[in-house]
Design a protein around this motif. Structure first.
Motif, PDB file in Angstrom:
ATOM      1  N   ARG A 195     -26.188  23.298   8.423  1.00 34.64           N
ATOM      2  CA  ARG A 195     -25.065  24.207   8.153  1.00 34.64           C
ATOM      3  C   ARG A 195     -24.721  25.002   9.396  1.00 34.64           C
ATOM      4  O   ARG A 195     -25.609  25.303  10.205  1.00 34.64           O
ATOM      5  CB  ARG A 195     -25.467  25.149   7.013  1.00 34.64           C
ATOM      6  CG  ARG A 195     -24.413  26.142   6.579  1.00 34.64           C
ATOM      7  CD  ARG A 195     -24.931  26.921   5.378  1.00 34.64           C
ATOM      8  NE  ARG A 195     -23.957  27.895   4.889  1.00 34.64           N
ATOM      9  CZ  ARG A 195     -24.136  28.644   3.802  1.00 34.64           C
ATOM     10  NH1 ARG A 195     -25.266  28.537   3.113  1.00 34.64           N
ATOM     11  NH2 ARG A 195     -23.200  29.501   3.418  1.00 34.64           N
ATOM     12  N   SER A 219     -23.394  31.199   9.413  1.00 35.95           N
ATOM     13  CA  SER A 219     -23.316  31.315   7.953  1.00 35.95           C
ATOM     14  C   SER A 219     -24.664  30.986   7.322  1.00 35.95           C
ATOM     15  O   SER A 219     -25.039  31.574   6.296  1.00 35.95           O
ATOM     16  CB  SER A 219     -22.220  30.397   7.395  1.00 35.95           C
ATOM     17  OG  SER A 219     -22.474  29.042   7.702  1.00 35.95           O
ATOM     18  N   ARG A 220     -25.427  30.075   7.937  1.00 41.23           N
ATOM     19  CA  ARG A 220     -26.768  29.771   7.419  1.00 41.23           C
ATOM     20  C   ARG A 220     -27.671  30.985   7.544  1.00 41.23           C
ATOM     21  O   ARG A 220     -28.396  31.338   6.609  1.00 41.23           O
ATOM     22  CB  ARG A 220     -27.372  28.596   8.191  1.00 41.23           C
ATOM     23  CG  ARG A 220     -28.626  28.006   7.548  1.00 41.23           C
ATOM     24  CD  ARG A 220     -29.729  27.719   8.533  1.00 41.23           C
ATOM     25  NE  ARG A 220     -30.285  28.934   9.086  1.00 41.23           N
ATOM     26  CZ  ARG A 220     -31.200  29.698   8.478  1.00 41.23           C
ATOM     27  NH1 ARG A 220     -31.671  29.378   7.277  1.00 41.23           N
ATOM     28  NH2 ARG A 220     -31.639  30.805   9.046  1.00 41.23           N
ATOM     29  N   SER A 266     -26.656  33.699   5.080  1.00 45.49           N
ATOM     30  CA  SER A 266     -27.025  33.294   3.715  1.00 45.49           C
ATOM     31  C   SER A 266     -28.511  33.507   3.484  1.00 45.49           C
ATOM     32  O   SER A 266     -28.929  33.997   2.424  1.00 45.49           O
ATOM     33  CB  SER A 266     -26.655  31.833   3.488  1.00 45.49           C
ATOM     34  OG  SER A 266     -26.991  31.422   2.184  1.00 45.49           O
ATOM     35  N   SER A 310     -20.704  21.726   5.188  1.00 43.14           N
ATOM     36  CA  SER A 310     -19.318  21.952   4.790  1.00 43.14           C
ATOM     37  C   SER A 310     -18.655  20.652   4.338  1.00 43.14           C
ATOM     38  O   SER A 310     -17.837  20.660   3.417  1.00 43.14           O
ATOM     39  CB  SER A 310     -18.520  22.598   5.929  1.00 43.14           C
ATOM     40  OG  SER A 310     -18.470  21.752   7.057  1.00 43.14           O
ATOM     41  N   TYR A 358     -23.584  37.567  -2.075  1.00 40.84           N
ATOM     42  CA  TYR A 358     -23.451  38.401  -0.892  1.00 40.84           C
ATOM     43  C   TYR A 358     -22.995  39.793  -1.317  1.00 40.84           C
ATOM     44  O   TYR A 358     -21.981  39.946  -1.995  1.00 40.84           O
ATOM     45  CB  TYR A 358     -22.424  37.809   0.081  1.00 40.84           C
ATOM     46  CG  TYR A 358     -22.796  36.470   0.670  1.00 40.84           C
ATOM     47  CD1 TYR A 358     -24.113  36.032   0.664  1.00 40.84           C
ATOM     48  CD2 TYR A 358     -21.837  35.640   1.232  1.00 40.84           C
ATOM     49  CE1 TYR A 358     -24.460  34.807   1.210  1.00 40.84           C
ATOM     50  CE2 TYR A 358     -22.181  34.410   1.778  1.00 40.84           C
ATOM     51  CZ  TYR A 358     -23.490  34.002   1.761  1.00 40.84           C
ATOM     52  OH  TYR A 358     -23.825  32.783   2.302  1.00 40.84           O
ATOM     53  N   GLU A 409     -20.897  42.047   4.248  1.00 41.11           N
ATOM     54  CA  GLU A 409     -20.374  41.087   5.207  1.00 41.11           C
ATOM     55  C   GLU A 409     -20.947  41.411   6.583  1.00 41.11           C
ATOM     56  O   GLU A 409     -21.157  42.593   6.907  1.00 41.11           O
ATOM     57  CB  GLU A 409     -18.847  41.145   5.258  1.00 41.11           C
ATOM     58  CG  GLU A 409     -18.155  40.692   3.972  1.00 41.11           C
ATOM     59  CD  GLU A 409     -18.359  39.216   3.693  1.00 41.11           C
ATOM     60  OE1 GLU A 409     -18.537  38.449   4.660  1.00 41.11           O
ATOM     61  OE2 GLU A 409     -18.354  38.835   2.502  1.00 41.11           O
TER      62      GLU A 409
END
Length: 265
Positions: free
Chosen positions: A111, A115-116, A119, A195, A230, A233
């Motif tokens: 990923r 973003s990985r 997360s 993705s 989440y 941010e």
């Protein structure tokens, strides 16, 4: 005990392929979705942690084989498999898997690194609300910015053994993938983009079926697993910093696998 005894006698099933990672890249979903296929029988549990566990006697395959279906469950060319996301990141897992079964097939789903990382951070942060004492022990109380700054400032002194979470380091895929490319031939390894799996599910599942040499006409139902909530941010400045940080590592990965993923930088 019965399954282990049967395994010790030599009556066991070996996995035909292993999903090796990455963490927070859809391995749980992929594991469950592949289990729908009539030619595939999953292990009794998703994450076995045989090739990355220092507490077990590596080489005692009876400890490993007890998680797989008995041979009579695999008639008519059925395949069995497991998925342990940390096998990709662990420094010795690729070598150990190759020692165990040199001709095994490997699937890695990776990923976009930022973003990985976020997360994973969100997952561990959510553990604070868990009723599980095990999860609460691993809960994350720092901010994402604090994590990034500390991990990169201590970059030279951290590794799997003293920082197994490795929020940032886990996203440097090229050296992780290269370990597998060293121990296995290229046609034994399928590297997928998370993705693409999410946005082009049918195409990705067909690609996997062709790689495993099973019926690619089977229609999989997309069953999502382990989605992370989440509650915040990441700071845009941290995102920009990490894009610059990861870009040369991503370029090396794409050159190594001769494929480029659309990660936006």
């Amino acid at each position: 005990m019965i399954r282990r005894f049967i395994s010790s006698l030599g009556y066991f099933s070996e996995p035909s392929f292993i999903i090796v990672g990455a963490q927070k890249a859809g391995t749980s979903s992929l594991y469950q979705n592949l289990a729908q296929h009539p030619q595939l029988v999953p292990a009794l549990t998703k994450e076995i942690h045989y090739f990355d566990n220092v507490k077990i006697n590596f080489g005692d395959t009876s400890n490993y084989h007890k998680f797989f279906p008995l041979p009579h469950k695999l008639y008519k060319n059925k395949l069995t498999f497991e998925a342990t996301p940390s096998y990709l990141y662990h420094p010795l897992a690729a070598e150990r898997i190759a020692q165990y079964k040199p001709n095994i097939k490997i699937i890695a789903i990776i990923r976009e690194p930022i973003s990985r990382a976020f997360s994973a951070y969100s997952m561990y942060s959510n553990f604070q609300q868990s009723q599980s004492s095990h999860k609460r022990k691993r809960s994350e109380r720092r901010t994402f910015k604090e994590i990034v700054e500390k991990e990169i400032s201590n970059w030279e002194s951290t590794n799997w053994y003293n920082n197994p979470w490795g929020y940032i380091r886990r996203g440097i895929y090229f050296d992780q993938v290269e370990k597998y490319l060293y121990h296995f031939t290229r046609d034994q390894i399928l590297i997928l983009d998370y993705s693409s799996y999410v946005n082009h599910f049918e195409t990705t599942m067909k690609r996997i079926a062709l790689f495993l040499e099973i019926d690619f006409r089977f229609k999989f139902e997309n069953r999502k697993q382990n989605s992370t909530k989440y509650f915040s941010e990441p700071d845009p400045d941290i995102i920009d910093y990490l894009k610059s940080f990861y870009k040369p590592f991503n370029d090396r990965l794409f050159e190594s696998i001769e494929e480029r993923f659309d990660w936006g930088y």
